[in-house]
Design a protein around this motif. Structure first.
Motif, PDB file in Angstrom:
ATOM      1  N   SER A  95      92.553  38.899  89.422  1.00 25.13           N
ATOM      2  CA  SER A  95      93.600  38.134  88.730  1.00 25.13           C
ATOM      3  C   SER A  95      92.942  37.235  87.691  1.00 25.13           C
ATOM      4  N   GLY A  96      93.781  36.651  86.850  1.00 22.29           N
ATOM      5  CA  GLY A  96      93.264  35.712  85.853  1.00 22.29           C
ATOM      6  C   GLY A  96      92.647  34.489  86.518  1.00 22.29           C
ATOM      7  N   THR A  97      93.251  34.050  87.604  1.00 23.41           N
ATOM      8  CA  THR A  97      92.727  32.886  88.317  1.00 23.41           C
ATOM      9  C   THR A  97      91.338  33.179  88.868  1.00 23.41           C
ATOM     10  N   VAL A  98      91.179  34.365  89.439  1.00 23.62           N
ATOM     11  CA  VAL A  98      89.873  34.759  89.980  1.00 23.62           C
ATOM     12  C   VAL A  98      88.849  34.872  88.845  1.00 23.62           C
ATOM     13  N   ALA A 175      96.315  28.716  77.327  1.00 20.16           N
ATOM     14  CA  ALA A 175      97.329  27.936  78.027  1.00 20.16           C
ATOM     15  C   ALA A 175      98.444  28.814  78.578  1.00 20.16           C
ATOM     16  N   SER A 176      99.252  28.177  79.420  1.00 17.52           N
ATOM     17  CA  SER A 176     100.431  28.861  79.975  1.00 17.52           C
ATOM     18  C   SER A 176     101.654  28.605  79.103  1.00 17.52           C
ATOM     19  N   LEU A 177     101.742  27.396  78.566  1.00 12.01           N
ATOM     20  CA  LEU A 177     102.721  27.146  77.495  1.00 12.01           C
ATOM     21  C   LEU A 177     101.903  27.216  76.214  1.00 12.01           C
ATOM     22  N   TYR A 200      87.704  30.979  76.564  1.00 10.26           N
ATOM     23  CA  TYR A 200      89.072  31.122  76.050  1.00 10.26           C
ATOM     24  C   TYR A 200      89.865  31.935  77.061  1.00 10.26           C
ATOM     25  N   ASP A 201      90.867  31.315  77.670  1.00  6.25           N
ATOM     26  CA  ASP A 201      91.715  32.006  78.641  1.00  6.25           C
ATOM     27  C   ASP A 201      92.880  32.648  77.889  1.00  6.25           C
ATOM     28  N   ALA A 202      92.799  33.969  77.755  1.00  3.58           N
ATOM     29  CA  ALA A 202      93.780  34.716  76.947  1.00  3.58           C
ATOM     30  C   ALA A 202      94.908  35.292  77.799  1.00  3.58           C
ATOM     31  N   SER A 227      91.040  36.570  81.283  1.00  3.48           N
ATOM     32  CA  SER A 227      92.447  36.929  81.077  1.00  3.48           C
ATOM     33  C   SER A 227      93.067  37.526  82.328  1.00  3.48           C
ATOM     34  N   SER A 228      94.384  37.528  82.315  1.00  3.77           N
ATOM     35  CA  SER A 228      95.164  38.416  83.181  1.00  3.77           C
ATOM     36  C   SER A 228      95.380  39.691  82.382  1.00  3.77           C
ATOM     37  N   THR A 229      95.846  40.735  83.040  1.00  9.86           N
ATOM     38  CA  THR A 229      96.051  42.006  82.332  1.00  9.86           C
ATOM     39  C   THR A 229      97.507  42.460  82.397  1.00  9.86           C
ATOM     40  N   HIS A 230      98.407  41.493  82.598  1.00  9.42           N
ATOM     41  CA  HIS A 230      99.790  41.907  82.880  1.00  9.42           C
ATOM     42  C   HIS A 230     100.857  41.003  82.252  1.00  9.42           C
ATOM     43  N   LYS A 231     100.500  40.295  81.196  1.00  8.07           N
ATOM     44  CA  LYS A 231     101.516  39.428  80.588  1.00  8.07           C
ATOM     45  C   LYS A 231     101.899  40.059  79.251  1.00  8.07           C
ATOM     46  N   THR A 232     101.402  39.540  78.107  1.00  5.54           N
ATOM     47  CA  THR A 232     101.693  40.325  76.892  1.00  5.54           C
ATOM     48  C   THR A 232     100.919  41.640  76.903  1.00  5.54           C
TER      49      THR A 232
HETATM   50  C1  LIG Z   1      96.702  30.474  80.967  1.00 10.42           C
HETATM   51  C2  LIG Z   1      96.722  31.192  82.275  1.00 10.42           C
HETATM   52  N1  LIG Z   1      95.568  31.505  82.851  1.00 10.42           N
HETATM   53  C3  LIG Z   1      95.510  32.140  84.032  1.00 10.42           C
HETATM   54  C4  LIG Z   1      96.660  32.493  84.682  1.00 10.42           C
HETATM   55  C5  LIG Z   1      96.554  33.110  86.025  1.00 10.42           C
HETATM   56  O1  LIG Z   1      96.763  34.408  86.021  1.00 10.42           O
HETATM   57  P1  LIG Z   1      96.929  35.240  87.365  1.00 10.42           P
HETATM   58  O2  LIG Z   1      98.328  35.070  87.772  1.00 10.42           O
HETATM   59  O3  LIG Z   1      96.547  36.601  86.907  1.00 10.42           O
HETATM   60  O4  LIG Z   1      95.968  34.667  88.359  1.00 10.42           O
HETATM   61  C6  LIG Z   1      97.901  32.206  84.130  1.00 10.42           C
HETATM   62  C7  LIG Z   1      99.146  32.629  84.828  1.00 10.42           C
HETATM   63  O5  LIG Z   1     100.222  32.587  84.420  1.00 10.42           O
HETATM   64  C8  LIG Z   1      97.937  31.524  82.895  1.00 10.42           C
HETATM   65  O6  LIG Z   1      99.096  31.167  82.345  1.00 10.42           O
END
Ligand SMILES: Cc1ncc(COP(=O)(O)O)c(C=O)c1O
Length: 422
Positions: A95-98, A175-177, A200-202, A227-232
């Motif tokens: 995941s992006g968090t990981v 960012a998330s927003l 850079y967190d994409a 990055s995550s691989t499942h948003k845009t």
């Molecule tokens: C900027 C950003 N980084 C990381 C994440 C985490 O992604 P994941 O849900 O894949 O762990 C998010 C999730 O929405 C996010 O907005």
């Protein structure tokens, strides 16, 4: 559990899955962090790989039986590298968090300081003290934020660091927003003063970056991209890390395995590969349409009286728009709950000027148009959605009445576009 309940519970689970599947086909999903995979990506997602382990790196695993995933993983690394302009890609974070944790864990040590955006100004939980950084014993400091430009105030951040004697090891961007591109170049210059790394967190904007519709983090000075691989980017849920530095990559890989994952959920990788192929073929058109749709939705909704923020900046340059619902007498939660009754799914969201304590009942709503774009919606559907939202939130029409129109609109957009046939 009693045996009579086993069957009942099984049936309940099957029914709930069916209900979710059919309900979501009748919804307009405007959650900014979600998307759908193409039918072909879904098909390869459900494979024997989902049962297997492949700890380690391709062709150097700690398990046997990995000869096919080895080849797929290398193809995925190569394709994502080309899409991102990065020499090295690790698609193993689940995941992006990981991915963020893996990066932070190898580029810092306990007690180090990192810079990130606060939660209200858009920083993700994994960048802040309520998330992973505290588990890693890091000190988190937040950038100064300029509400006028809706972006990081680099000069004030520089002064704050000096006056408070903070010496960051990492500067986290993304960012998330995320309405407007971040000042990567300026932050990269600042990071140089501290010999620090720019991450850079994409997660939100990966699909826009590879489609050429957002900033280019590596060209602008980022050292590492997570990055995550499942948003845009409309792939399977998962994460990745990329860089152009051989030296950094050697460290980063260790952050992923053995630190933050053992197995990396192999069935994601073929689906990620198919999605990467789709982005080669359709990424530009898809990303362009997303940004056009977000702008159109913002402009139309604003013209109808909805409180879209950042009007003076043209509302957005990404897939997202945000509304300040307090201006029309609703909380973010009330607005999101009303929308769900009409089968429109959005999330409540803190706005940059709100205190963090509002997190459970913030005044904002965040909207993302990437999923509906993937289903083929264009500017005229954005106009219709703007009108539906106006009737819901401004005119306070009964949500259940609007729901019928939502179902009818969505009915014409059931096929995933921008994807490979066959
Ligand atoms: C900027 C950003 N980084 C990381 C994440 C985490 O992604 P994941 O849900 O894949 O762990 C998010 C999730 O929405 C996010 O907005």
């Amino acid at each position: 559990m009693k045996s009579s309940n086993l069957l009942e519970t099984r049936n309940k689970i099957l029914k709930l899955v069916d209900e979710q599947n059919s309900w979501r086909k009748k919804c307009i999903n405007l959650i900014a962090s979600e998307n759908v995979m193409s039918p072909m990506a879904e098909k390869v997602y459900l494979s024997d790989f989902m049962h297997r382990y492949a700890e380690g790196e391709p062709f150097a695993r700690y398990y046997n039986g990995t000869k096919y995933i080895d080849q797929i993983e290398i193809l995925v690394q190569e394709m994502l590298g080309e899409l991102l302009g990065a020499e090295f890609v690790d698609p193993r974070p689940i995941s992006g968090t990981v991915a963020n944790l893996a990066v932070f864990s190898v580029l810092t040590k306990s007690g180090d300081s990192i810079m990130s955006l606060s939660t209200p100004t858009g920083g993700h939980i994994s960048h802040n003290k309520y998330g992973g950084p505290t588990a890693l014993r890091l000190r988190v400091y937040n950038y100064a934020f300029d509400y006028e430009t809706m972006n990081i105030d680099v000069d004030k951040t520089r002064r704050d660091l000096k006056s408070e004697g903070i010496e960051p090891r990492l500067f986290v961007l993304g960012a998330s927003l995320f309405l407007f591109p971040h000042p990567v170049r300026e932050i990269s210059d600042l990071a140089e003063e501290y010999n620090a790394t720019v991450v850079y967190d994409a997660a939100h904007v990966l699909g826009l970056i590879v489609g050429g519709e957002f900033q280019k983090p590596f060209k602008e000075g980022a050292d590492v991209l997570t990055s995550s691989t499942h948003k845009t980017f409309p792939g399977p849920q998962g994460g990745l890390i990329a860089t152009n530095s051989d030296e950094l990559f050697t460290k980063l890989k260790k952050g992923v395995f053995p630190r933050m994952t053992s197995n990396h959920h192999l069935h994601r990788l073929p689906a990620l590969g198919i999605t990467a192929l789709e982005m080669f073929s359709f990424g530009k058109d898809y990303a362009r349409q997303i940004v056009k749709n977000a702008k159109t939705l913002a402009e139309e909704a604003y013209a109808l009286g909805l409180p879209i923020i950042a009007e003076h900046l043209g509302f957005t340059r990404s897939h997202q728009i945000a509304l300040d619902m307090e201006k029309i007498g609703l909380s973010g939660k009330e607005a999101a709950d009303l929308a769900e009754r009409a089968n429109i799914i959005v999330n409540k969201n803190l706005l940059p000027w709100e205190p963090l304590k509002n997190v459970r009942d913030p005044s904002g709503v965040r909207i993302g148009v990437q999923e509906m774009t993937r289903f083929g919606m264009k500017e005229s559907e954005m106009k219709t959605i703007a009108e539906l939202l106006k009737r819901l939130w401004l005119d306070r029409e009964t949500p259940e009445k609007i729901k019928e129109e939502v179902i009818n609109l969505r009915d014409n957009f059931q096929k995933v576009e921008y994807c490979l046939g066959g």
